[in-house]
Design a protein around this motif. Structure first.
Motif, short mmCIF file in Angstrom:
data_model
loop_
_atom_site.label_atom_id
_atom_site.label_comp_id
_atom_site.label_asym_id
_atom_site.label_seq_id
_atom_site.Cartn_x
_atom_site.Cartn_y
_atom_site.Cartn_z
N UNK A 66 0.83 -1.20 0.00
CA UNK A 66 0.00 0.00 0.00
C UNK A 66 0.87 1.25 0.00
N UNK A 67 1.86 1.29 0.88
CA UNK A 67 2.71 2.47 0.96
C UNK A 67 3.51 2.70 -0.32
N UNK A 68 3.94 1.61 -0.95
CA UNK A 68 4.66 1.74 -2.22
C UNK A 68 3.74 2.37 -3.27
N UNK A 69 2.51 1.88 -3.36
CA UNK A 69 1.58 2.43 -4.35
C UNK A 69 1.21 3.87 -4.01
N UNK A 70 0.89 4.10 -2.74
CA UNK A 70 0.39 5.41 -2.33
C UNK A 70 1.48 6.48 -2.40
N UNK A 71 2.72 6.10 -2.11
CA UNK A 71 3.80 7.10 -2.03
C UNK A 71 4.61 7.21 -3.32
N UNK A 72 4.64 6.16 -4.12
CA UNK A 72 5.48 6.15 -5.32
C UNK A 72 4.67 6.21 -6.61
N UNK A 73 3.64 5.37 -6.70
CA UNK A 73 2.91 5.25 -7.96
C UNK A 73 1.83 6.33 -8.08
N UNK A 74 1.01 6.45 -7.05
CA UNK A 74 -0.12 7.40 -7.10
C UNK A 74 0.32 8.83 -7.40
N UNK A 75 1.35 9.38 -6.72
CA UNK A 75 1.73 10.76 -7.02
C UNK A 75 2.17 10.97 -8.46
N UNK A 76 2.84 9.98 -9.05
CA UNK A 76 3.31 10.13 -10.44
C UNK A 76 2.13 10.13 -11.41
N UNK A 77 1.22 9.16 -11.25
CA UNK A 77 0.05 9.10 -12.15
C UNK A 77 -0.82 10.34 -11.97
N UNK A 78 -1.09 10.69 -10.71
CA UNK A 78 -1.91 11.87 -10.44
C UNK A 78 -1.30 13.13 -10.99
N UNK A 79 0.01 13.27 -10.84
CA UNK A 79 0.69 14.46 -11.35
C UNK A 79 0.64 14.56 -12.86
N UNK A 80 0.81 13.42 -13.54
CA UNK A 80 0.79 13.43 -15.01
C UNK A 80 -0.60 13.79 -15.53
N UNK A 81 -1.64 13.15 -14.99
CA UNK A 81 -3.00 13.37 -15.50
C UNK A 81 -3.52 14.74 -15.13
N UNK A 82 -3.25 15.17 -13.90
CA UNK A 82 -3.78 16.46 -13.45
C UNK A 82 -2.93 17.64 -13.90
N UNK A 83 -1.66 17.37 -14.20
CA UNK A 83 -0.75 18.46 -14.52
C UNK A 83 -0.29 19.20 -13.28
N UNK A 84 -0.53 18.62 -12.09
CA UNK A 84 -0.18 19.28 -10.84
C UNK A 84 0.49 18.25 -9.93
N UNK A 85 1.79 18.12 -10.05
CA UNK A 85 2.51 17.12 -9.27
C UNK A 85 2.48 17.43 -7.78
N UNK A 86 2.44 18.72 -7.42
CA UNK A 86 2.45 19.09 -6.01
C UNK A 86 1.21 18.57 -5.29
N UNK A 87 0.06 18.63 -5.96
CA UNK A 87 -1.18 18.20 -5.32
C UNK A 87 -1.14 16.72 -4.98
N UNK A 88 -0.56 15.91 -5.86
CA UNK A 88 -0.59 14.47 -5.63
C UNK A 88 0.64 13.96 -4.88
N UNK A 89 1.61 14.82 -4.64
CA UNK A 89 2.64 14.49 -3.66
C UNK A 89 2.16 14.88 -2.26
N UNK A 90 1.26 15.89 -2.21
CA UNK A 90 0.67 16.29 -0.94
C UNK A 90 -0.20 15.18 -0.35
#
Length: 260
Positions: free
Chosen positions: A191-215
């Motif tokens: 879970x932590x691998x997905x939530x901390x590594x994968x999710x922020x990258x996908x969210x940042x690419x699709x949303x165009x806002x990497x800060x929001x999905x690293x937050x």
């Protein structure tokens, strides 16, 4: 994920020092990601966010089934919890959020659901632009105040609980659906691998806002574990404080009652 040594008083996005800073940064962040917010919620949660909201609504059905009940979806975003609550009974549902762009989308979705006549939502859900710390509602207004994945973003958790308590009727219920972290072990590590590594990258690419999905993962790591939030709710003065953890320990539904 590293532990946060500072006391957990409220969210603190990167660069925020004061509560006012935190609130401003969170509002700006949700304003930016609003156009892709629903898509990313469903995609990044593997569609489980729909299940969690529906499950919360099912748990709250004794209140939602009452035609005289008034219910607030606090930090409502684009309205998904409000719509789940409306589908689950006859109570009157109200939504409130401080991000204007989110509310624009919520109102558009509400109109579409009513036009389609497939969601059993007979009348529009009123949505209000409001700060969760200073709600524009009278004392003792609501039978239920519910929030899904928004409470974690408040700049002061104790103040938020007290403001919710203020607008609840005596005997009214608070329900907080929030992310949490599963215990250590294979599933927790995955879970932590997905939530901390994968999710922020996908969210940042699709949303165009990497800060929001690293937050997002940082805010979950900093937030209370279920027993800690339950302890704060008790300290604030709620009664019958309870929580249940779902989906391998990744989300928790907290409930409590304002004393009569």
């Amino acid at each position: 994920m590293p532990e946060v040594s500072a006391p957990v008083k409220g969210t603190r996005p990167e660069g925020a020092v004061t509560e006012a800073d935190a609130s401003k940064k969170v509002r700006e962040m949700f304003t930016r990601i609003a156009p892709r917010y629903d898509l990313l919620n469903h995609l990044l949660s593997l569609q489980l966010d729909r299940l969690w909201r529906a499950r919360a609504a099912k748990h709250l059905r004794p209140i939602l089934s009452r035609p005289d009940a008034l219910v607030l979806d606090l930090c409502c975003g684009t309205g998904d919890l409000a719509f789940s609550l409306a589908r689950s009974g006859k109570a009157r549902i109200v939504g409130a959020d401080f991000a204007h762009t989110m509310l624009v989308r919520a109102k558009a979705k509400n109109a579409a659901l009513i036009a389609a006549a497939t969601e059993h939502i007979a009348t529009p859900v009123p949505f209000f632009e409001a700060d969760a710390m200073r709600l524009p509602f009278a004392d003792g207004s609501f039978d239920l105040v519910a929030t899904a994945f928004g409470f974690r973003n408040l700049s002061n958790y104790e103040a938020g609980l007290r403001e919710i308590q203020r607008v609840l009727k005596p005997g009214g219920t608070i329900a907080i659906l929030e992310f949490t972290e599963p215990p250590d072990g294979l599933l927790g590590d995955l879970y932590r691998w997905y939530f901390c590594k994968v999710l922020p990258k996908i969210g940042g690419i699709i949303s165009g806002d990497s800060a929001a999905y690293s937050y997002l993962p940082k805010s979950v790591a900093r937030f209370f574990r279920p027993p800690e939030l339950a302890s704060l709710m008790t300290a604030v003065g709620y009664q019958s404080v309870d929580y249940r953890v779902w989906t391998l320990g990744t989300v928790a539904l907290h409930t409590a009652i304002r004393p009569r």
